[in-house]
Design an enzyme around this catalytic site. Structure first.
Site, PDB file in Angstrom:
ATOM      1  CD  GLU A   1      -1.778   2.305   1.797  1.00 58.24           C
ATOM      2  OE1 GLU A   1      -1.353   3.253   1.087  1.00 58.24           O
ATOM      3  OE2 GLU A   1      -1.965   2.396   3.009  1.00 58.24           O
TER       4      GLU A   1
ATOM      5  CB  CYS B   1      -1.776   6.897   1.631  1.00 55.69           C
ATOM      6  SG  CYS B   1      -0.085   6.576   2.154  1.00 55.69           S
TER       7      CYS B   1
END
Length: 476
Positions: free
Chosen positions: A234, A268
């Site tokens: 990720e 993020c």
């Protein structure tokens, strides 16, 4: 990078730690492998009991660990307390649901018969020792969303946390120990990034998961590819926040502020590029800019602070370079764009809105990891999709529209791991989370996440098959 707690609100180094040596690392890998040999044979009831205890302990520790997180990486105390509560929720979710998520699957009867079997099923078995390389921005949540499903699946974990959150990392190891997990089930490795390759190449380590930067992801994926080991990555995100003409503009603008500055803008999945239909652009830009101006920047421990410092001096410098590059290429600074005055010597930066972004600006393609928003004006859905997809990243996306045809189009065309309508992206234990393109691969959370680190095993019985041995991990 030194392994140390450095308060980003003051720049003061509070505590330093020595990195583990090679012999200590080897011993801990051995412990993890030995623990796996036993833990994989436990039943789901026992695993759920242990994870439930960890959740109870974390709930009791919530205020203390929140202060530790705020001290180490600068998120507001309110955000840190919310993060701890979210971890408790995820632990309890997996304790309740893991057994059903990993239950044996039955193929269609016709396919079983066509294969020549009298009986066949699919079983999810654990892989082994999983190395987790985790970031500082959500120092508790990022680890728990890996650890809870991995432990419930019967794996054991080794944590290489970011070097600026060592006390949070050590707390996590202690949490699982106090909950009653056997020695070696979950261990923190205080090591530098240079030690990761050797650990991942070790035959006793079965797989790895990484949340972090694109270069870090490439490095781990390269080693994992060379050793043929499973990975979940990720990585970064430059998520679009699309506002169409039918949107509720006051609600969209208010939510946009939270979506951009959550975790001091260091997330993020924070919305970073605000792509607005020309018919509502002026109203949205005014409301959004006013909302960003109204935020209070300051001491993250204070109850009235909305935005704390960035986690490091380098992080602030990187953000400043992006803003100055955009300004130099003709972007308009609607608010912010500088270090705030009258604050201590920490790594603070004003909430900033930039307009007039063009492709030659670095911020058009690079992730702005801090409270800086980019505004784009578009003529309609087609241009909105083109701008939204004009990025190397594809983590998540936010779209504000009440038009069902537009909604269907955005679901079809946006290159992202999530599409959130009339709200903002947020992870939840019951929904898969992850991205596409350079935002990584694989999924965390939900059933998809717990199965990532399982050996998906086909079990086939011919006419001379034995009696049914039962289902689930307890029968391993």
């Amino acid at each position: 990078m030194a392994i140390a707690t450095v308060n980003p609100a003051t720049g003061e180094t509070l505590k330093t730690f020595d990195a583990l040596g090679d012999a200590e690392i080897d011993e801990r890998i051995d412990r993890a492998r030995a623990a796996y040999a036993k833990h994989r044979l436990t039943g789901f009831d026992r695993r759920a009991e242990l994870l439930g205890r960890a959740a109870d302990l974390l709930e009791a520790d919530r205020d203390d660990i929140a202060r530790t997180m705020t001290t180490e990486m600068g998120k507001t105390l309110a955000a840190a307390r919310a993060e701890a509560a979210k971890c408790v929720k995820a632990m309890r979710w997996y304790a309740r649901h893991a057994e059903s998520l990993l239950a044996d699957e039955q193929p269609a009867r016709a396919d079983v018969e066509d294969s020549g079997a009298v009986r066949a099923y699919v079983r999810y078995r654990p892989l082994g020792v999983v190395l987790a390389v985790m970031p500082w921005n959500f120092p508790l949540w990022q680890v728990v969303r890996f650890a809870a499903p991995a432990l419930m699946a019967g794996n054991t974990g080794l944590l290489k946390h970011a070097s600026n959150v060592p006390q949070t990392a050590l707390y996590l190891e202690d949490l699982f120990r106090r909950a009653g997990y056997p020695e070696g089930c979950f261990q923190t490795l205080l090591i530098g990034s240079g030690a990761v390759e050797g650990i991942l190449r070790d035959d006793r380590v079965a797989a790895a998961t990484l949340t972090g930067s694109e270069p870090a992801g490439r490095a781990v994926a390269s080693v994992a590819g060379d050793t043929v080991k499973k990975t979940v990555l990720e990585l970064g995100g430059s998520d679009p926040y699309v506002v169409m003409a039918s949107a509720d503009i006051p609600a969209a603008a208010k939510t946009a502020v939270t979506a951009r500055v959550q975790n001091n803008g260091q997330s993020c999945i924070a919305a970073k590029r605000f792509i607005v239909h020309t018919d509502v652009y002026d109203e949205f830009a005014e409301r959004f800019t006013d909302g960003m101006k109204a935020l209070t920047v300051g001491d993250p421990m204070a109850g009235d602070t909305d935005v704390g410092p960035l986690s490091s001096e380098q992080g602030r410098s990187d953000l400043e370079e992006l803003v100055e590059d955009a300004r130099g290429c003709g972007a308009t600074v609607l608010c912010g764009g500088r270090r705030p005055e009258g604050l201590p010597d920490g790594w603070f930066y004003e909430p900033t809105v930039l307009a007039g972004i063009t492709p030659e600006m670095r911020i058009h393609h690079e992730e702005a990891f801090g409270p800086v928003a980019s505004l784009y004006r578009v003529s309609g859905p087609e241009q909105a999709v083109n701008v939204a997809n004009d990025t190397p990243f594809g983590l998540s996306s936010n779209v504000w529209t009440r038009d069902e045809a537009e909604q269907r189009r955005f679901v079809r065309d946006l290159e992202a791991g999530g599409v959130y309508f009339n709200g903002m992206t947020a992870s939840h234990p019951g929904m898969p989370f992850g991205g596409t393109k350079r935002s990584g691969y694989g999924r965390e959370l939900a059933g998809h996440g717990i199965r990532e680190f399982c050996n998906i095993t086909t079990v086939w019985h011919g006419s001379q098959g034995q009696a049914d041995p039962g289902t689930g991990a307890a029968a391993e």
